[in-house]
Design a protein around this motif. Structure first.
Motif, PDB file in Angstrom:
ATOM      1  N   TYR A   1      67.417  79.399  53.021  1.00 60.02           N
ATOM      2  CA  TYR A   1      66.101  79.954  53.378  1.00 60.02           C
ATOM      3  C   TYR A   1      66.276  81.329  54.026  1.00 60.02           C
ATOM      4  CZ  TYR A   1      62.899  76.067  52.459  1.00 60.02           C
ATOM      5  OH  TYR A   1      62.110  75.128  51.862  1.00 60.02           O
ATOM      6  N   LYS A   2      65.439  82.235  53.606  1.00 65.38           N
ATOM      7  CA  LYS A   2      65.453  83.589  54.163  1.00 65.38           C
ATOM      8  C   LYS A   2      64.585  83.624  55.430  1.00 65.38           C
ATOM      9  CE  LYS A   2      66.421  86.055  49.917  1.00 65.38           C
ATOM     10  NZ  LYS A   2      67.634  85.350  49.796  1.00 65.38           N
ATOM     11  N   LYS A   3      64.790  84.644  56.227  1.00 67.88           N
ATOM     12  CA  LYS A   3      64.061  84.815  57.488  1.00 67.88           C
ATOM     13  C   LYS A   3      62.544  84.728  57.276  1.00 67.88           C
ATOM     14  CE  LYS A   3      63.155  88.200  61.070  1.00 67.88           C
ATOM     15  NZ  LYS A   3      63.091  89.577  61.383  1.00 67.88           N
ATOM     16  N   GLU A   4      62.039  85.391  56.248  1.00 67.01           N
ATOM     17  CA  GLU A   4      60.603  85.409  55.973  1.00 67.01           C
ATOM     18  C   GLU A   4      60.075  84.008  55.691  1.00 67.01           C
ATOM     19  OE1 GLU A   4      62.820  87.457  54.346  1.00 67.01           O
ATOM     20  OE2 GLU A   4      62.389  89.227  55.569  1.00 67.01           O
ATOM     21  N   GLN A   5      60.861  83.212  54.951  1.00 65.69           N
ATOM     22  CA  GLN A   5      60.447  81.842  54.637  1.00 65.69           C
ATOM     23  C   GLN A   5      60.382  80.995  55.911  1.00 65.69           C
ATOM     24  OE1 GLN A   5      63.716  81.459  51.721  1.00 65.69           O
ATOM     25  NE2 GLN A   5      62.192  80.532  50.354  1.00 65.69           N
ATOM     26  N   ILE A   6      61.366  81.151  56.752  1.00 60.24           N
ATOM     27  CA  ILE A   6      61.408  80.390  58.003  1.00 60.24           C
ATOM     28  C   ILE A   6      60.222  80.768  58.891  1.00 60.24           C
ATOM     29  CG2 ILE A   6      62.720  80.062  60.147  1.00 60.24           C
ATOM     30  CD1 ILE A   6      65.288  80.342  58.405  1.00 60.24           C
ATOM     31  N   GLU A   7      59.970  82.070  59.028  1.00 58.27           N
ATOM     32  CA  GLU A   7      58.843  82.519  59.842  1.00 58.27           C
ATOM     33  C   GLU A   7      57.527  81.980  59.303  1.00 58.27           C
ATOM     34  OE1 GLU A   7      58.971  86.782  60.106  1.00 58.27           O
ATOM     35  OE2 GLU A   7      60.629  86.762  61.541  1.00 58.27           O
ATOM     36  N   LYS A   8      57.352  82.016  57.999  1.00 54.38           N
ATOM     37  CA  LYS A   8      56.123  81.533  57.379  1.00 54.38           C
ATOM     38  C   LYS A   8      55.892  80.054  57.709  1.00 54.38           C
ATOM     39  CE  LYS A   8      53.745  81.115  52.957  1.00 54.38           C
ATOM     40  NZ  LYS A   8      53.816  81.261  51.516  1.00 54.38           N
ATOM     41  N   ILE A   9      56.932  79.267  57.594  1.00 50.38           N
ATOM     42  CA  ILE A   9      56.815  77.833  57.885  1.00 50.38           C
ATOM     43  C   ILE A   9      56.510  77.607  59.370  1.00 50.38           C
ATOM     44  CG2 ILE A   9      58.125  75.662  58.019  1.00 50.38           C
ATOM     45  CD1 ILE A   9      59.529  76.597  55.389  1.00 50.38           C
ATOM     46  N   ILE A  10      57.199  78.328  60.235  1.00 50.66           N
ATOM     47  CA  ILE A  10      56.958  78.172  61.671  1.00 50.66           C
ATOM     48  C   ILE A  10      55.509  78.504  62.008  1.00 50.66           C
ATOM     49  CG2 ILE A  10      57.500  79.139  63.949  1.00 50.66           C
ATOM     50  CD1 ILE A  10      60.454  79.311  62.984  1.00 50.66           C
ATOM     51  N   PHE A  11      54.975  79.585  61.447  1.00 51.55           N
ATOM     52  CA  PHE A  11      53.586  79.954  61.739  1.00 51.55           C
ATOM     53  C   PHE A  11      52.592  78.968  61.123  1.00 51.55           C
ATOM     54  CE2 PHE A  11      55.462  84.085  62.912  1.00 51.55           C
ATOM     55  CZ  PHE A  11      54.923  84.168  64.192  1.00 51.55           C
ATOM     56  N   GLN A  12      52.913  78.409  59.971  1.00 47.55           N
ATOM     57  CA  GLN A  12      52.049  77.376  59.396  1.00 47.55           C
ATOM     58  C   GLN A  12      52.007  76.158  60.311  1.00 47.55           C
ATOM     59  OE1 GLN A  12      53.872  76.840  55.540  1.00 47.55           O
ATOM     60  NE2 GLN A  12      52.509  78.319  54.551  1.00 47.55           N
ATOM     61  N   LEU A  13      53.156  75.777  60.829  1.00 46.52           N
ATOM     62  CA  LEU A  13      53.223  74.642  61.744  1.00 46.52           C
ATOM     63  C   LEU A  13      52.461  74.929  63.043  1.00 46.52           C
ATOM     64  CD1 LEU A  13      56.951  73.637  61.171  1.00 46.52           C
ATOM     65  CD2 LEU A  13      54.932  72.272  60.575  1.00 46.52           C
ATOM     66  N   LEU A  14      52.597  76.147  63.546  1.00 41.57           N
ATOM     67  CA  LEU A  14      51.867  76.529  64.767  1.00 41.57           C
ATOM     68  C   LEU A  14      50.360  76.524  64.530  1.00 41.57           C
ATOM     69  CD1 LEU A  14      54.172  79.364  66.137  1.00 41.57           C
ATOM     70  CD2 LEU A  14      53.724  77.142  67.214  1.00 41.57           C
ATOM     71  N   ASP A  15      49.923  77.020  63.364  1.00 39.67           N
ATOM     72  CA  ASP A  15      48.496  76.988  63.025  1.00 39.67           C
ATOM     73  C   ASP A  15      47.987  75.554  62.981  1.00 39.67           C
ATOM     74  OD1 ASP A  15      48.224  79.744  62.867  1.00 39.67           O
ATOM     75  OD2 ASP A  15      48.541  79.811  60.692  1.00 39.67           O
ATOM     76  N   SER A  16      48.767  74.676  62.390  1.00 40.33           N
ATOM     77  CA  SER A  16      48.388  73.272  62.302  1.00 40.33           C
ATOM     78  C   SER A  16      48.308  72.646  63.698  1.00 40.33           C
ATOM     79  CB  SER A  16      49.409  72.531  61.435  1.00 40.33           C
ATOM     80  OG  SER A  16      49.159  71.163  61.448  1.00 40.33           O
ATOM     81  N   TRP A  17      49.290  72.925  64.519  1.00 42.03           N
ATOM     82  CA  TRP A  17      49.310  72.412  65.891  1.00 42.03           C
ATOM     83  C   TRP A  17      48.116  72.923  66.689  1.00 42.03           C
ATOM     84  CZ3 TRP A  17      49.926  75.334  70.410  1.00 42.03           C
ATOM     85  CH2 TRP A  17      50.053  74.582  71.582  1.00 42.03           C
ATOM     86  N   LYS A  18      47.820  74.206  66.538  1.00 44.16           N
ATOM     87  CA  LYS A  18      46.685  74.789  67.260  1.00 44.16           C
ATOM     88  C   LYS A  18      45.376  74.122  66.829  1.00 44.16           C
ATOM     89  CE  LYS A  18      44.310  79.068  68.257  1.00 44.16           C
ATOM     90  NZ  LYS A  18      44.016  80.413  67.865  1.00 44.16           N
ATOM     91  N   ALA A  19      45.195  73.929  65.539  1.00 44.08           N
ATOM     92  CA  ALA A  19      43.978  73.286  65.035  1.00 44.08           C
ATOM     93  C   ALA A  19      43.849  71.874  65.598  1.00 44.08           C
ATOM     94  CB  ALA A  19      43.994  73.258  63.506  1.00 44.08           C
ATOM     95  N   GLN A  20      44.945  71.144  65.665  1.00 46.35           N
ATOM     96  CA  GLN A  20      44.912  69.786  66.218  1.00 46.35           C
ATOM     97  C   GLN A  20      44.546  69.788  67.691  1.00 46.35           C
ATOM     98  OE1 GLN A  20      48.735  68.068  65.421  1.00 46.35           O
ATOM     99  NE2 GLN A  20      48.179  67.410  63.353  1.00 46.35           N
ATOM    100  N   THR A  21      45.124  70.707  68.459  1.00 46.59           N
ATOM    101  CA  THR A  21      44.844  70.742  69.900  1.00 46.59           C
ATOM    102  C   THR A  21      43.417  71.193  70.170  1.00 46.59           C
ATOM    103  OG1 THR A  21      45.799  72.959  70.108  1.00 46.59           O
ATOM    104  CG2 THR A  21      47.247  71.097  70.610  1.00 46.59           C
ATOM    105  N   GLU A  22      42.865  72.065  69.333  1.00 44.37           N
ATOM    106  CA  GLU A  22      41.477  72.504  69.514  1.00 44.37           C
ATOM    107  C   GLU A  22      40.512  71.371  69.199  1.00 44.37           C
ATOM    108  OE1 GLU A  22      41.256  76.009  67.084  1.00 44.37           O
ATOM    109  OE2 GLU A  22      42.014  77.295  68.691  1.00 44.37           O
ATOM    110  N   ARG A  23      40.841  70.516  68.240  1.00 45.73           N
ATOM    111  CA  ARG A  23      39.983  69.374  67.908  1.00 45.73           C
ATOM    112  C   ARG A  23      39.952  68.358  69.044  1.00 45.73           C
ATOM    113  NH1 ARG A  23      42.644  67.698  62.788  1.00 45.73           N
ATOM    114  NH2 ARG A  23      43.333  69.795  62.408  1.00 45.73           N
ATOM    115  N   ARG A  24      41.081  68.213  69.725  1.00 43.48           N
ATOM    116  CA  ARG A  24      41.150  67.251  70.832  1.00 43.48           C
ATOM    117  C   ARG A  24      40.423  67.765  72.067  1.00 43.48           C
ATOM    118  NH1 ARG A  24      47.387  66.763  70.792  1.00 43.48           N
ATOM    119  NH2 ARG A  24      47.654  66.189  68.643  1.00 43.48           N
ATOM    120  N   GLY A  25      40.534  69.088  72.299  1.00 43.56           N
ATOM    121  CA  GLY A  25      40.032  69.665  73.547  1.00 43.56           C
ATOM    122  C   GLY A  25      38.640  70.100  73.456  1.00 43.56           C
TER     123      GLY A  25
END
Length: 132
Positions: free
Chosen positions: A108-132
């Motif tokens: 995996y290249k740096k760009e691919q890793i960053e993309k996945i990390i930000f997708q995961l962060l977006d998903s986490w943020k959406a989940q925490t906003e739904r709870r709060g």
């Protein structure tokens, strides 16, 4: 510039900015520099202060005055000089390759890793906003 001239100069300052001086929230010398801003520029500055709760310091006031004398100040100019709200103090976070190895395939290249990390962060943020 004599003290009397500085007090006279404050008559060019908007009443709202003068209130900050009266409440000792804006230093006298800073206010004198800000008094050189045009009326509309002072309004932009007030809007910035109202939004960010951030007062200009001496060197920032001098920069605002100098730039105002060169051209019409914009909100972007004020933000740039005063370090606007977009300048939230985020901590820089970095990961070593070794830390990431156990999560990503070696090809995996740096760009691919960053993309996945930000997708995961977006998903986490959406989940925490739904709870709060």
């Amino acid at each position: 510039m004599s003290t009397i001239k500085r007090y006279i100069r404050l008559t060019y300052l908007s009443n709202y900015l003068l209130e900050f001086v009266d409440k000792n929230e804006l230093p006298f010398t800073v206010a004198v520099d800000l008094s050189y801003l045009k009326s509309n520029e002072q309004s932009l500055l007030l809007a910035f202060i109202g939004t960010t709760k951030k007062m200009p310091n001496g060197s920032q006031a001098k920069k605002l005055k100098e730039l105002s004398q060169q051209k019409e100040l914009t909100g972007e100019d004020i933000e740039k000089i005063l370090g606007g709200e977009a300048k939230v103090n985020y901590q820089k976070i970095s990961f070593s390759e070794k830390q990431l190895q156990k999560y990503f395939p070696p090809d995996y290249k740096k760009e691919q890793i960053e993309k996945i990390i930000f997708q995961l962060l977006d998903s986490w943020k959406a989940q925490t906003e739904r709870r709060g």
